[in-house]
Design a protein around this motif. Structure first.
Motif, PDB file in Angstrom:
ATOM      1  N   GLY A 146       0.792  -1.219   0.000  1.00 17.54           N
ATOM      2  CA  GLY A 146       0.000   0.000   0.000  1.00 17.54           C
ATOM      3  C   GLY A 146       0.824   1.267   0.000  1.00 17.54           C
ATOM      4  O   GLY A 146       2.055   1.232   0.067  1.00 17.54           O
ATOM      5  N   CYS A 147       0.142   2.407  -0.071  1.00 21.87           N
ATOM      6  CA  CYS A 147       0.817   3.700  -0.142  1.00 21.87           C
ATOM      7  C   CYS A 147      -0.073   4.820   0.389  1.00 21.87           C
ATOM      8  O   CYS A 147      -1.257   4.879   0.063  1.00 21.87           O
ATOM      9  CB  CYS A 147       1.179   4.011  -1.603  1.00 21.87           C
ATOM     10  N   ASP A 148       0.545   5.681   1.219  1.00 22.79           N
ATOM     11  CA  ASP A 148      -0.202   6.814   1.809  1.00 22.79           C
ATOM     12  C   ASP A 148       0.011   8.110   1.050  1.00 22.79           C
ATOM     13  O   ASP A 148      -0.570   9.135   1.415  1.00 22.79           O
ATOM     14  CB  ASP A 148       0.232   7.016   3.269  1.00 22.79           C
ATOM     15  N   ARG A 149       0.873   8.042   0.014  1.00 20.83           N
ATOM     16  CA  ARG A 149       1.064   9.234  -0.807  1.00 20.83           C
ATOM     17  C   ARG A 149      -0.106   9.250  -1.802  1.00 20.83           C
ATOM     18  O   ARG A 149      -0.610   8.206  -2.138  1.00 20.83           O
ATOM     19  CB  ARG A 149       2.365   9.161  -1.597  1.00 20.83           C
ATOM     20  N   HIS A 150      -0.507  10.319  -2.277  1.00 20.95           N
ATOM     21  CA  HIS A 150      -1.625  10.345  -3.251  1.00 20.95           C
ATOM     22  C   HIS A 150      -1.235  11.149  -4.473  1.00 20.95           C
ATOM     23  O   HIS A 150      -1.849  12.160  -4.795  1.00 20.95           O
ATOM     24  CB  HIS A 150      -2.896  10.876  -2.557  1.00 20.95           C
ATOM     25  N   CYS A 151      -0.230  10.629  -5.168  1.00 16.21           N
ATOM     26  CA  CYS A 151       0.194  11.292  -6.396  1.00 16.21           C
ATOM     27  C   CYS A 151      -1.004  11.321  -7.342  1.00 16.21           C
ATOM     28  O   CYS A 151      -1.712  10.318  -7.494  1.00 16.21           O
ATOM     29  CB  CYS A 151       1.378  10.565  -7.015  1.00 16.21           C
ATOM     30  N   ALA A 152      -1.173  12.451  -7.974  1.00 13.22           N
ATOM     31  CA  ALA A 152      -2.421  12.721  -8.709  1.00 13.22           C
ATOM     32  C   ALA A 152      -2.725  11.703  -9.799  1.00 13.22           C
ATOM     33  O   ALA A 152      -3.886  11.410 -10.072  1.00 13.22           O
ATOM     34  CB  ALA A 152      -2.335  14.118  -9.330  1.00 13.22           C
ATOM     35  N   TYR A 153      -1.716  11.124 -10.435  1.00 16.83           N
ATOM     36  CA  TYR A 153      -1.899  10.241 -11.604  1.00 16.83           C
ATOM     37  C   TYR A 153      -1.982   8.766 -11.220  1.00 16.83           C
ATOM     38  O   TYR A 153      -2.249   7.929 -12.077  1.00 16.83           O
ATOM     39  CB  TYR A 153      -0.687  10.409 -12.530  1.00 16.83           C
ATOM     40  N   CYS A 154      -1.787   8.439  -9.935  1.00 16.47           N
ATOM     41  CA  CYS A 154      -1.497   7.054  -9.577  1.00 16.47           C
ATOM     42  C   CYS A 154      -2.701   6.291  -9.011  1.00 16.47           C
ATOM     43  O   CYS A 154      -3.365   6.762  -8.101  1.00 16.47           O
ATOM     44  CB  CYS A 154      -0.371   7.015  -8.550  1.00 16.47           C
ATOM     45  N   ALA A 155      -2.936   5.132  -9.554  1.00 12.15           N
ATOM     46  CA  ALA A 155      -4.074   4.307  -9.112  1.00 12.15           C
ATOM     47  C   ALA A 155      -3.689   3.330  -8.012  1.00 12.15           C
ATOM     48  O   ALA A 155      -4.550   2.652  -7.448  1.00 12.15           O
ATOM     49  CB  ALA A 155      -4.619   3.529 -10.312  1.00 12.15           C
ATOM     50  N   ILE A 156      -2.396   3.272  -7.672  1.00 12.90           N
ATOM     51  CA  ILE A 156      -1.957   2.241  -6.720  1.00 12.90           C
ATOM     52  C   ILE A 156      -2.658   2.342  -5.368  1.00 12.90           C
ATOM     53  O   ILE A 156      -3.172   1.337  -4.865  1.00 12.90           O
ATOM     54  CB  ILE A 156      -0.422   2.233  -6.599  1.00 12.90           C
ATOM     55  N   PRO A 157      -2.758   3.540  -4.766  1.00 12.95           N
ATOM     56  CA  PRO A 157      -3.451   3.580  -3.472  1.00 12.95           C
ATOM     57  C   PRO A 157      -4.913   3.118  -3.570  1.00 12.95           C
ATOM     58  O   PRO A 157      -5.452   2.557  -2.616  1.00 12.95           O
ATOM     59  CB  PRO A 157      -3.351   5.055  -3.076  1.00 12.95           C
ATOM     60  N   ILE A 158      -5.530   3.317  -4.757  1.00 14.21           N
ATOM     61  CA  ILE A 158      -6.915   2.846  -4.942  1.00 14.21           C
ATOM     62  C   ILE A 158      -6.943   1.319  -4.874  1.00 14.21           C
ATOM     63  O   ILE A 158      -7.873   0.713  -4.339  1.00 14.21           O
ATOM     64  CB  ILE A 158      -7.466   3.288  -6.321  1.00 14.21           C
ATOM     65  N   ALA A 190       8.774  -2.231  -2.306  1.00 15.13           N
ATOM     66  CA  ALA A 190       7.554  -1.767  -1.642  1.00 15.13           C
ATOM     67  C   ALA A 190       6.847  -0.874  -2.660  1.00 15.13           C
ATOM     68  O   ALA A 190       7.397  -0.600  -3.719  1.00 15.13           O
ATOM     69  CB  ALA A 190       7.915  -0.955  -0.404  1.00 15.13           C
ATOM     70  N   GLN A 191       5.660  -0.389  -2.326  1.00  9.55           N
ATOM     71  CA  GLN A 191       5.076   0.647  -3.183  1.00  9.55           C
ATOM     72  C   GLN A 191       5.827   1.940  -2.939  1.00  9.55           C
ATOM     73  O   GLN A 191       6.089   2.701  -3.853  1.00  9.55           O
ATOM     74  CB  GLN A 191       3.596   0.849  -2.843  1.00  9.55           C
ATOM     75  N   GLU A 192       6.187   2.179  -1.682  1.00 11.98           N
ATOM     76  CA  GLU A 192       6.915   3.383  -1.294  1.00 11.98           C
ATOM     77  C   GLU A 192       7.874   2.999  -0.178  1.00 11.98           C
ATOM     78  O   GLU A 192       7.503   2.897   0.986  1.00 11.98           O
ATOM     79  CB  GLU A 192       5.919   4.438  -0.797  1.00 11.98           C
ATOM     80  N   LEU A 193       9.144   2.801  -0.555  1.00 10.26           N
ATOM     81  CA  LEU A 193      10.156   2.243   0.345  1.00 10.26           C
ATOM     82  C   LEU A 193      10.446   3.124   1.556  1.00 10.26           C
ATOM     83  O   LEU A 193      10.571   2.660   2.693  1.00 10.26           O
ATOM     84  CB  LEU A 193      11.454   2.067  -0.452  1.00 10.26           C
ATOM     85  N   ALA A 227      12.075   4.199  -3.963  1.00  8.48           N
ATOM     86  CA  ALA A 227      12.164   5.269  -2.956  1.00  8.48           C
ATOM     87  C   ALA A 227      11.383   6.482  -3.441  1.00  8.48           C
ATOM     88  O   ALA A 227      11.105   6.620  -4.630  1.00  8.48           O
ATOM     89  CB  ALA A 227      13.624   5.636  -2.716  1.00  8.48           C
ATOM     90  N   TYR A 228      11.006   7.332  -2.507  1.00  9.98           N
ATOM     91  CA  TYR A 228      10.206   8.521  -2.805  1.00  9.98           C
ATOM     92  C   TYR A 228      11.020   9.720  -2.350  1.00  9.98           C
ATOM     93  O   TYR A 228      11.644   9.663  -1.287  1.00  9.98           O
ATOM     94  CB  TYR A 228       8.893   8.417  -2.027  1.00  9.98           C
ATOM     95  N   PRO A 229      11.050  10.814  -3.096  1.00  7.93           N
ATOM     96  CA  PRO A 229      11.991  11.900  -2.752  1.00  7.93           C
ATOM     97  C   PRO A 229      11.611  12.791  -1.568  1.00  7.93           C
ATOM     98  O   PRO A 229      12.477  13.237  -0.823  1.00  7.93           O
ATOM     99  CB  PRO A 229      12.027  12.721  -4.044  1.00  7.93           C
ATOM    100  N   ARG A 266       0.979  16.487  -7.323  1.00  6.35           N
ATOM    101  CA  ARG A 266       0.865  16.331  -5.853  1.00  6.35           C
ATOM    102  C   ARG A 266       2.028  15.500  -5.317  1.00  6.35           C
ATOM    103  O   ARG A 266       1.850  14.556  -4.546  1.00  6.35           O
ATOM    104  CB  ARG A 266      -0.493  15.710  -5.505  1.00  6.35           C
ATOM    105  N   ARG A 267       3.232  15.921  -5.738  1.00  2.00           N
ATOM    106  CA  ARG A 267       4.442  15.213  -5.274  1.00  2.00           C
ATOM    107  C   ARG A 267       5.063  15.927  -4.076  1.00  2.00           C
ATOM    108  O   ARG A 267       6.020  15.414  -3.481  1.00  2.00           O
ATOM    109  CB  ARG A 267       5.446  15.124  -6.425  1.00  2.00           C
ATOM    110  N   HIS A 268       4.583  17.097  -3.717  1.00  2.00           N
ATOM    111  CA  HIS A 268       5.040  17.795  -2.497  1.00  2.00           C
ATOM    112  C   HIS A 268       6.553  18.038  -2.467  1.00  2.00           C
ATOM    113  O   HIS A 268       7.205  17.868  -1.424  1.00  2.00           O
ATOM    114  CB  HIS A 268       4.599  17.010  -1.246  1.00  2.00           C
TER     115      HIS A 268
END
Ligand code: SF4
Length: 434
Positions: A146-158, A190-193, A227-229, A266-268
């Motif tokens: 899973g992933c708690d980031r909500h990048c605008a284009y990404c369906a993974i958290p859905i 991971a989805q987000e290491l 990894a996520y920046p 929405r990459r913050h």
């Protein structure tokens, strides 16, 4: 009597592969023979572990399901099961549209397949070892879902839901078990290491996890992916620098560099922060190889945004780079908030330009390795060559090192010192020095 055979077919990413390996182990302990070879289907039963990430991947998964439906219609298959991301996302639609499938499961309830095949309980998922499908010396190690980031284009958290870290002791136990099976090289996924541990321990714990893994006897290489920046855990860089068995390799998806585009994604993070982070990573871990993923054609991307992206790639000179064009995914923030306004032709032109630039950079960087000595692990023999990888090469996605087989017999899964003699567009050529 011969055990019944189950063909398990994995679509999509290495995270799916780990789920397939766990399912295969449960099926084996329930008395089935399992086969993981989509090109050669022989089983009375089949399971398709699907991918539902983006358009093309969804298409491929549906094609595979339909192929097996045809096999069932021909009487060559008794039962067909579908699991994974596509059915997690479109369970009802699939059930309605593809009725030949005996049962659909999602990403987290696939042990129901064992129950249906045995009409008995399945053992506890995580505790059960895996049926490894990779070459015996390396394995994927999934540390969270899973992933708690909500990048605008990404369906993974859905599809996968919230970020759920696996307890550290459980992961370390799996590492020890994998070492006992002969695994030396760990692809940490991971989805987000970098978010590892936030849910469980209230703080980013990836540095601590990797450091503990590095101290387990038999762990030769640890390679970090996804990894996520934003809020990057800088402590990880010290762990990478101070532990020789942590590969100087980092897969960190950056997607873009233009600050307005990053904001709409929405990459913050801003362009300045991204440049700053990469400078810190290169300074703190000398010789590190960076793999990244970039996206072109995001809604509203201007010529100037794209010019910045090209300049970014020229400045940073990534050792490894993949890129793709934006495709609108239903249910995502960008699908409901932005028009997909960059024409397909422009998306393709930008993708081609970006990859042409990167190809030149990769060729120069590879050429720069000629004459150097590298430590490689041998994955296989292919024709006149042994094929291996350095610490800078992740399996399946990065360049390989080819060593002529005529000179000397090498063993799969063993490390060798080699001198790089030549570099071509994709791979390096080498001779052994020891
Ligand atoms: S961090 Fe990765 S998996 Fe998570 S939403 Fe963003 S792109 Fe998707």
């Amino acid at each position: 009597m011969k055990p019944p055979i189950v063909d398990v077919i994995t679509m999509g990413c290495s995270k799916n592969l780990v789920d397939s390996e766990r399912l295969m182990s449960q099926l084996e302990s329930a008395g089935f023979k399992v086969v993981h070879n989509a090109r050669r289907l022989t089983g009375q039963y089949a399971v398709v572990n699907t991918c539902g990430f983006i358009g093309d991947a969804k298409e491929e998964s549906i094609q595979m399901i339909l192929e097996l439906c045809e096999r069932k219609r021909q009487g060559r298959l008794l039962k067909l099961f579908v699991m994974g991301c596509l059915s997690q996302r479109y369970l009802h639609e699939l059930r309605e549209e593809i009725q030949e499938v005996d049962s659909f499961f999602g990403k987290f309830d696939w042990d129901g397949i064992v129950r249906q095949l045995t009409s008995g309980p399945a053992s506890e998922a995580h505790a059960t070892p895996r049926h490894l499908t990779t070459p015996p010396h390396y394995a994927y190690l999934k540390i969270s879902e899973g992933c708690d980031r909500h990048c605008a284009y990404c369906a993974i958290p859905i599809i996968t839901g919230r970020h759920v870290s696996r307890p550290m002791p459980e992961i370390l136990q799996e590492v020890r078990w994998l070492v006992s099976q002969g695994v030396k090289e760990f692809q940490v996924i991971a989805q987000e290491l970098t978010y590892y541990g936030v849910d469980l321990y209230g703080r980013q714990s990836i540095a601590e996890l990797v450091e503990q893994m590095a101290h387990i006897p038999g762990v030769e290489w640890i390679r970090l992916h996804y990894a996520y920046p934003t809020h990057f855990p800088l402590a990880l860089l010290r762990v990478m620098r101070d532990n020789p068995n942590v590969c100087r390799y980092l897969d960190i998806a950056l997607q873009h560099i233009s600050t307005p585009v990053l904001a709409r994604m929405r990459r913050h993070i801003t362009a300045e922060q991204t440049y700053g982070l990469l400078a810190t990573i290169r300074r703190e871990v000398p010789g590190i190889h960076l793999r990244t993923t970039l996206m072109v054609g995001f809604p509203g991307e201007t010529d100037d945004d794209f010019r910045q992206l090209m300049q970014f790639v020229a400045d940073i000179r990534f050792e490894r780079l993949g890129a793709f064009a934006y495709s609108e995914e239903e249910g995502t923030y960008s699908a409901s908030h932005y028009a997909d306004d960059v024409p397909a032709q422009v998306k393709q032109q930008r993708l081609d330009q970006l990859m042409a630039l990167q190809q030149g950079i990769s060729a120069e960087l590879s050429q720069g390795k000629v004459g150097t000595t590298q430590r490689i692990i041998i994955d296989r023999r292919e024709g006149d060559y042994y094929v291996g990888r350095t610490e800078f090469d992740s399996p399946e996605v990065d360049p390989e090192v080819l060593v002529p087989a005529a000179r000397r017999q090498l063993r799969r899964g063993c490390f060798y010192q080699v001198r790089i003699t030549k570099a071509d567009e994709f791979d390096l050529y080498a001779t052994t020095t020891t």
